[in-house]
Design an enzyme around this catalytic site. Structure first.
Site, PDB file in Angstrom:
ATOM      1  CD  GLU A   1     -13.402  -4.312  -9.504  1.00 14.06           C
ATOM      2  OE1 GLU A   1     -14.464  -4.752  -9.010  1.00 14.06           O
ATOM      3  OE2 GLU A   1     -13.214  -4.241 -10.726  1.00 14.06           O
TER       4      GLU A   1
HETATM    5  N1  LIG Z   1     -15.549  -4.916  -5.797  1.00 15.74           N
HETATM    6  C1  LIG Z   1     -14.815  -5.853  -5.284  1.00 15.74           C
HETATM    7  O1  LIG Z   1     -14.192  -6.672  -5.987  1.00 15.74           O
HETATM    8  C2  LIG Z   1     -14.688  -5.979  -3.807  1.00 15.74           C
HETATM    9  C3  LIG Z   1     -15.139  -4.991  -2.965  1.00 15.74           C
HETATM   10  N2  LIG Z   1     -14.995  -5.153  -1.599  1.00 15.74           N
HETATM   11  C4  LIG Z   1     -15.534  -4.157  -0.704  1.00 15.74           C
HETATM   12  O2  LIG Z   1     -14.561  -3.858   0.315  1.00 15.74           O
HETATM   13  C5  LIG Z   1     -15.214  -3.664   1.561  1.00 15.74           C
HETATM   14  C6  LIG Z   1     -14.640  -4.602   2.586  1.00 15.74           C
HETATM   15  O3  LIG Z   1     -13.258  -4.570   2.496  1.00 15.74           O
HETATM   16  P1  LIG Z   1     -12.406  -3.657   3.518  1.00 15.74           P
HETATM   17  O4  LIG Z   1     -10.983  -4.116   3.455  1.00 15.74           O
HETATM   18  O5  LIG Z   1     -13.095  -3.589   4.851  1.00 15.74           O
HETATM   19  O6  LIG Z   1     -12.476  -2.237   2.852  1.00 15.74           O
HETATM   20  P2  LIG Z   1     -11.695  -0.932   3.328  1.00 15.74           P
HETATM   21  O7  LIG Z   1     -12.099   0.083   2.356  1.00 15.74           O
HETATM   22  O8  LIG Z   1     -11.886  -0.675   4.775  1.00 15.74           O
HETATM   23  O9  LIG Z   1     -10.127  -1.286   3.140  1.00 15.74           O
HETATM   24  C7  LIG Z   1      -9.646  -1.607   1.862  1.00 15.74           C
HETATM   25  C8  LIG Z   1      -8.158  -1.282   1.839  1.00 15.74           C
HETATM   26  O10 LIG Z   1      -7.981   0.120   2.024  1.00 15.74           O
HETATM   27  C9  LIG Z   1      -7.183   0.369   3.185  1.00 15.74           C
HETATM   28  N3  LIG Z   1      -7.744   1.529   3.860  1.00 15.74           N
HETATM   29  C10 LIG Z   1      -8.659   1.545   4.856  1.00 15.74           C
HETATM   30  N4  LIG Z   1      -8.930   2.808   5.216  1.00 15.74           N
HETATM   31  C11 LIG Z   1      -8.160   3.617   4.422  1.00 15.74           C
HETATM   32  C12 LIG Z   1      -7.979   5.028   4.304  1.00 15.74           C
HETATM   33  N5  LIG Z   1      -8.634   5.888   5.106  1.00 15.74           N
HETATM   34  N6  LIG Z   1      -7.101   5.497   3.377  1.00 15.74           N
HETATM   35  C13 LIG Z   1      -6.445   4.638   2.585  1.00 15.74           C
HETATM   36  N7  LIG Z   1      -6.559   3.297   2.651  1.00 15.74           N
HETATM   37  C14 LIG Z   1      -7.410   2.791   3.563  1.00 15.74           C
HETATM   38  C15 LIG Z   1      -7.327  -0.877   4.024  1.00 15.74           C
HETATM   39  O11 LIG Z   1      -6.204  -1.001   4.854  1.00 15.74           O
HETATM   40  P3  LIG Z   1      -6.321  -1.928   6.148  1.00 15.74           P
HETATM   41  O12 LIG Z   1      -7.319  -3.010   5.861  1.00 15.74           O
HETATM   42  O13 LIG Z   1      -4.912  -2.415   6.327  1.00 15.74           O
HETATM   43  O14 LIG Z   1      -6.801  -1.035   7.241  1.00 15.74           O
HETATM   44  C16 LIG Z   1      -7.384  -1.962   2.957  1.00 15.74           C
HETATM   45  O15 LIG Z   1      -6.065  -2.277   2.512  1.00 15.74           O
HETATM   46  C17 LIG Z   1     -16.675  -3.930   1.324  1.00 15.74           C
HETATM   47  O16 LIG Z   1     -17.341  -2.709   1.128  1.00 15.74           O
HETATM   48  C18 LIG Z   1     -16.700  -4.730   0.034  1.00 15.74           C
HETATM   49  O17 LIG Z   1     -17.888  -4.503  -0.698  1.00 15.74           O
HETATM   50  C19 LIG Z   1     -14.402  -6.261  -1.053  1.00 15.74           C
HETATM   51  C20 LIG Z   1     -13.964  -7.247  -1.912  1.00 15.74           C
HETATM   52  C21 LIG Z   1     -14.078  -7.195  -3.325  1.00 15.74           C
END
Ligand SMILES: NC(=O)C1=CN([C@@H]2O[C@H](COP(=O)(O)OP(=O)(O)OC[C@H]3O[C@@H](n4cnc5c(N)ncnc54)[C@H](OP(=O)(O)O)[C@@H]3O)[C@@H](O)[C@H]2O)C=CC1
Ligand SMILES: CCCCCC(=O)O
Length: 455
Positions: A209
């Protein structure tokens, strides 16, 4: 926490088949709902602490959303679980055909920070309904919600069934090195690519997602009062930190001045003239995201808003006019309270331009012309969206929610969540009352009969 042994525990528990009976699944869904109800105040407080999210926004977009999903699942699960009888071709005479729904096994759910409670648990509901075990990794960027999720879940469920593993990127990375039976990731496109790459190594099915730049298009036939109100609502809820928020406004030149004037009024109506001090207005999650957004305020011409308070991590709902496709604000998903405005003269131009970009997660089109509506819906690929509204499609559990191409793979909500976490196993049940020699090689008339049957 020793992640490999946790996964082993969950696999052993899954293999006992205790998660399979409908009575077990419904009991877990009801137990989770009871816990959410019991902890509502703490959930609201945690969302306020992490994001300055108001009670109204938190309840409607984080808590009530889950209640609606659970109610639907409890009501419909028996039907969803039943083996589906499907047609059988005449060539299979004597047999019956079915689709059995089977849980994948041990599931991993990785959640983002923008709706940190709802986006953590909504996928989990599907995993439970489909009979899987669950390891959930919330975002570390919303620590109050993350620790409350651990508290609620780990006091309610055995860790061999459903547990929360808190931590930062390193924890996500360690989890992604393990073998899961399905991974459900909600987050950014760049991290989505990492998740898919890791899953590919183990050939693990994934649901991604993700996000993207979702246009809101307003043509010259649109009802502008309603368009302004619904765009302001969908864009600035959660201070624009919503994956399906209208990322940019694409408006017909003839109605642009009137629409922008109405948009300013609509923002005022929603958040008042001092949004920075408005207790109902969400803040930016952290300084990194605030500093990512701040330079965008220099793009184009500031038409409305633009005030900020970095210490409070708050940024006013902002409209940027005279934006070009080359401006920095048009290069990446904004994911904040900034609405750039672009202008078009013809629908062909809209189709050509939007199709030239990555397939968006959502698209919104305000129009009173049915033919134009069909043109946009048929000619532009996108995950899902609304005509004459914004973001509402996410809150209909009868609509599968997900992206396409770089904005996501797979979908969920309602039955789509059950399907996302189930393998559909096809079964032919053959009679033993009779047999036909023509189906076997060497049969004298076999080929002519088969040719006739399979024509
Ligand atoms: N399609 C949908 O339903 C939705 C999509 N989004 C999308 O998500 C983004 C915003 O959310 P955001 O949390 O900043 O997204 P991220 O991709 O930065 O993080 C998402 C999750 O992945 C983890 N993560 C971050 N970096 C890594 C990595 N290198 N390897 C593995 N896991 C990792 C994060 O951990 P941690 O945060 O603990 O660092 C978090 O738990 C936007 O692009 C938005 O469009 C958001 C909501 C809904
Ligand atoms: C309104 C609720 C939206 C949740 C998913 C998103 O971030 O778009």
């Amino acid at each position: 926490m020793n992640i490999p042994s946790l996964i082993e525990q969950q696999r052993a528990y899954f293999n006992t088949k205790e998660t399979r009976p409908i009575s077990f699944r419904i009991a877990q869904l009801k137990k989770l709902k009871e816990k959410i109800e019991k902890h509502e105040d703490e959930i609201l407080t945690a969302l306020q602490s992490d994001l300055h999210k108001s009670e109204f926004e938190s309840y409607t977009t984080e808590i009530a959303f889950l209640y609606a999903e659970i109610s639907m699942m409890v009501k419909e699960l028996e039907g969803w679980m039943k083996p589906e009888k499907v047609k059988t071709p005449v060539s299979h005479i004597g047999s019956k055909s079915y689709i059995y729904k089977e849980p994948y096994g041990v599931s991993l759910v990785i959640a983002p920070w923008n709706y940190p409670f709802q986006l953590a648990l909504a996928p989990v509901l599907g995993a439970i309904a489909a009979g899987n075990t669950v390891i959930l990794k919330p975002s570390e960027l919303t620590p109050h919600v993350s620790s409350l999720l651990r508290e609620i879940i780990n006091e309610t469920f055995e860790q061999s069934y459903f547990t929360v593993v808190e931590g930062a990127v390193e924890v996500s990375q360690e989890l992604l090195e393990q073998k899961f039976d399905i991974i459900f990731f909600t987050g950014s496109v760049p991290v989505g690519k990492i998740v898919m790459e890791k899953a590919a190594k183990q050939l693990t099915p994934v649901v991604l997602e993700l996000g993207g730049k979702s246009p809101v298009i307003v043509d010259e036939t649109a009802k502008l009062d309603l368009a302004a109100k619904r765009i302001a609502w969908g864009k600035f809820i959660n201070a624009g930190q919503t994956c399906i928020a209208p990322d940019y406004l694409y408006v017909h030149r003839d109605v642009k001045p009137e629409l922008l004037s109405k948009l300013k009024d609509a923002i005022q109506e929603l958040y008042g003239s001092k949004a920075l001090d408005n207790e109902e207005y969400t803040h930016i999650v952290n300084q990194k995201h605030f500093d990512r957004l701040f330079p965008y305020l220099e793009n184009g011409e500031l038409l409305y808003g633009g005030s900020t308070n970095r210490d409070q991590l708050v940024m006013e709902p902002t409209i940027l006019d005279h934006i070009t496709w080359d401006d920095p604000v048009m290069q990446e998903e904004i994911f904040g309270p900034i609405l750039p405005v672009l202008t078009f003269d013809s629908l062909d131009e809209v189709v050509e331009k939007v199709r030239s970009k990555e397939k968006p997660l959502a698209l919104y089109y305000f129009t009173e012309d049915e033919q134009r509506e069909n043109t946009i819906l048929e000619q532009i690929p996108f995950g899902g969206g609304c005509v004459n509204d914004t973001i509402l499609h996410v809150a209909n559990p009868h609509l599968p929610f997900g992206g396409v191409g770089p904005s996501g793979t797979g979908s969920y909500h309602g039955k789509a969540s059950f399907d996302a976490f189930s393998h559909r196993k096809s079964i032919v049940h053959q009679t033993t009352k009779f047999d036909f020699s023509f189906r076997y090689p060497g049969s004298k008339f076999g080929l002519s009969i088969i040719k006739r049957l399979l024509k």
